[in-house]
Motif scaffolding. Structure first.
Motif, PDB file in Angstrom:
ATOM      1  N   SER A  48       0.936  -1.250   0.066  1.00 45.26           N
ATOM      2  CA  SER A  48       0.022   0.217  -0.112  1.00 45.26           C
ATOM      3  C   SER A  48       0.682   1.137  -0.091  1.00 45.26           C
ATOM      4  CB  SER A  48      -0.936   0.077   1.250  1.00 45.26           C
ATOM      5  OG  SER A  48      -1.440  -1.032   1.512  1.00 45.26           O
ATOM      6  N   ILE A  49       1.851   1.150   0.768  1.00 45.35           N
ATOM      7  CA  ILE A  49       2.743   2.466   0.827  1.00 45.35           C
ATOM      8  C   ILE A  49       3.422   2.851  -0.510  1.00 45.35           C
ATOM      9  CG2 ILE A  49       5.056   3.398   1.673  1.00 45.35           C
ATOM     10  CD1 ILE A  49       4.578   1.333   3.986  1.00 45.35           C
ATOM     11  N   ILE A  50       3.868   1.549  -1.169  1.00 47.20           N
ATOM     12  CA  ILE A  50       4.495   1.840  -2.506  1.00 47.20           C
ATOM     13  C   ILE A  50       3.486   2.281  -3.562  1.00 47.20           C
ATOM     14  CG2 ILE A  50       5.619   0.511  -4.373  1.00 47.20           C
ATOM     15  CD1 ILE A  50       7.395   0.897  -2.089  1.00 47.20           C
ATOM     16  N   GLN A  51       2.176   1.705  -3.376  1.00 51.47           N
ATOM     17  CA  GLN A  51       1.149   2.108  -4.327  1.00 51.47           C
ATOM     18  C   GLN A  51       0.744   3.448  -4.218  1.00 51.47           C
ATOM     19  OE1 GLN A  51      -1.928  -0.734  -3.638  1.00 51.47           O
ATOM     20  NE2 GLN A  51      -1.515  -1.694  -5.488  1.00 51.47           N
ATOM     21  N   ASP A  52       0.835   4.021  -2.967  1.00 54.35           N
ATOM     22  CA  ASP A  52       0.750   5.197  -2.666  1.00 54.35           C
ATOM     23  C   ASP A  52       1.615   6.348  -3.315  1.00 54.35           C
ATOM     24  OD1 ASP A  52      -1.762   5.313  -1.316  1.00 54.35           O
ATOM     25  OD2 ASP A  52      -1.058   5.765   0.643  1.00 54.35           O
ATOM     26  N   LEU A  53       2.855   6.038  -2.986  1.00 53.54           N
ATOM     27  CA  LEU A  53       3.987   6.912  -3.539  1.00 53.54           C
ATOM     28  C   LEU A  53       4.087   6.804  -5.073  1.00 53.54           C
ATOM     29  CD1 LEU A  53       6.306   6.333  -0.469  1.00 53.54           C
ATOM     30  CD2 LEU A  53       5.380   8.546  -1.296  1.00 53.54           C
ATOM     31  N   ALA A  54       3.477   5.597  -5.679  1.00 48.71           N
ATOM     32  CA  ALA A  54       3.665   5.711  -7.141  1.00 48.71           C
ATOM     33  C   ALA A  54       2.674   6.115  -7.829  1.00 48.71           C
ATOM     34  CB  ALA A  54       3.786   4.088  -7.381  1.00 48.71           C
ATOM     35  N   LYS A  55       1.702   6.831  -7.170  1.00 49.35           N
ATOM     36  CA  LYS A  55       0.452   7.490  -7.658  1.00 49.35           C
ATOM     37  C   LYS A  55       0.835   8.455  -9.021  1.00 49.35           C
ATOM     38  CE  LYS A  55      -3.384   6.967  -4.653  1.00 49.35           C
ATOM     39  NZ  LYS A  55      -3.342   7.132  -3.243  1.00 49.35           N
ATOM     40  N   GLY A  56       1.904   9.155  -8.889  1.00 47.29           N
ATOM     41  CA  GLY A  56       2.163  10.139 -10.065  1.00 47.29           C
ATOM     42  C   GLY A  56       2.956   9.471 -11.237  1.00 47.29           C
ATOM     43  N   PHE A  57       3.062   7.974 -11.180  1.00 46.66           N
ATOM     44  CA  PHE A  57       3.936   7.296 -12.118  1.00 46.66           C
ATOM     45  C   PHE A  57       2.893   6.300 -12.782  1.00 46.66           C
ATOM     46  CE2 PHE A  57       7.153   8.468  -9.096  1.00 46.66           C
ATOM     47  CZ  PHE A  57       8.324   8.833  -9.845  1.00 46.66           C
ATOM     48  N   ASP A  58       2.422   6.635 -14.193  1.00 42.99           N
ATOM     49  CA  ASP A  58       1.787   5.734 -15.023  1.00 42.99           C
ATOM     50  C   ASP A  58       2.554   4.454 -15.482  1.00 42.99           C
ATOM     51  OD1 ASP A  58      -0.115   7.557 -14.962  1.00 42.99           O
ATOM     52  OD2 ASP A  58       0.369   8.308 -17.160  1.00 42.99           O
ATOM     53  N   ASN A  59       3.524   4.674 -15.560  1.00 42.37           N
ATOM     54  CA  ASN A  59       4.518   3.672 -15.905  1.00 42.37           C
ATOM     55  C   ASN A  59       5.239   2.630 -15.072  1.00 42.37           C
ATOM     56  OD1 ASN A  59       6.176   5.753 -14.692  1.00 42.37           O
ATOM     57  ND2 ASN A  59       7.952   4.826 -15.077  1.00 42.37           N
ATOM     58  N   ILE A  60       4.619   2.861 -13.630  1.00 39.48           N
ATOM     59  CA  ILE A  60       5.146   1.743 -12.525  1.00 39.48           C
ATOM     60  C   ILE A  60       3.729   1.204 -12.030  1.00 39.48           C
ATOM     61  CG2 ILE A  60       6.270   1.618 -10.092  1.00 39.48           C
ATOM     62  CD1 ILE A  60       7.825   4.157 -10.579  1.00 39.48           C
TER      63      ILE A  60
END
Ligand code: PEP
Length: 246
Positions: A48-60
């Motif tokens: 969940s932490i990674i998903q939250d912090l990856a929100k600005g990246f369409d490519n991740i």
């Protein structure tokens, strides 16, 4: 040189705080990390932490390192593929096969569960050193791939060729060896699936890939991406690999 996918298997290397710190560094290097298709497989607690912090990246894309054969029930300590909304899940990793005694029958159930529930999975296959020395590589790969479903109907199937003798050892398979194995896998896939399905199947290599090997291996035409363990859990090494491929 076409751009490859970088799939980061963080195994049990990073705890939730360290995973968070890693993602903050990715955010601080957004230009570089936006240029590549990246998949991150964090430990379950950090998803969940990674998903939250990856929100600005369409490519991740974010995935699970393993899942149960069931989606819910009395299975202490296990994780359902539906426990988080993930993009993919690794099944059949050699560490699961050896440490947890997972066999092809169980891996098949996990693979089908992932394809049914989220429409995507990475299946890992690869021979041990003994098997390689006995010239049994193709035989082993064929058996491990015999669990593939006969139809994938628009689902995404990634097959990672990960020779067991190369994982975590610093021994990267030679370009020729990887090419030979991927060509063989490609033949098996073509026998099983229609031309229409082929674009939904991607081929990866994993085994001690780092900034020193990534460039040379990137010229393998059948290769769509890398599944990377230890070098992907070290921010500087990950960054250096991407910089080499810019
Ligand atoms: C892996 O475990 O999937 C892997 C490829 O590990 P490493 O890169 O550390 O060899």
């Amino acid at each position: 040189m076409n751009k490859k996918i970088f799939a980061a298997n963080w195994k049990m290397y990073l705890n939730s705080n360290e995973s968070r710190e890693f993602m903050l560094k990715i955010n601080a290097n957004k230009d570089l990390f936006s240029e590549f298709d990246i998949m991150i497989f964090p430990s379950h607690v950090a998803i969940s932490i990674i998903q939250d912090l990856a929100k600005g990246f369409d490519n991740i894309k974010i995935g699970m390192q393993d899942c149960d054969i069931l989606t819910s029930g009395a299975v202490t300590g296990s994780n359902s593929i539906t426990s988080h909304k993930v993009d993919s899940c690794i099944v059949g990793h050699s560490e699961r096969r050896t440490i947890f005694n997972e066999n092809d029958e169980l891996i098949k159930k996990k693979l089908n569960n992932c394809l049914d529930q989220i429409g995507s999975a990475i299946l890992c296959v690869g021979e041990t050193l003994n098997e390689k020395e006995e010239n049994k590589t193709f035989e082993v790969i064929k058996k491990q791939l015999s669990i593939l479903p006969h139809q994938i109907q628009g689902k995404n199937l990634d097959i990672a060729y990960e020779p067991v003798w190369s994982i975590g050892t610093g021994l990267v398979a030679s370009k020729q060896h990887i090419e030979d194995v991927l060509s063989y896998i490609n033949i098996l896939i073509k026998e099983l699936y229609s031309d229409e399905d082929r674009p939904n199947i991607r081929l990866f290599y994993g085994g001690s890939v780092d900034e020193n090997s990534v460039e040379e291996l990137s010229s393998i035409s059948l290769l769509d991406g890398f599944l990377i363990g230890s070098a992907s859990a070290d921010f500087d090494k990950f960054k250096n690999m991407l910089n080499k491929m810019r």
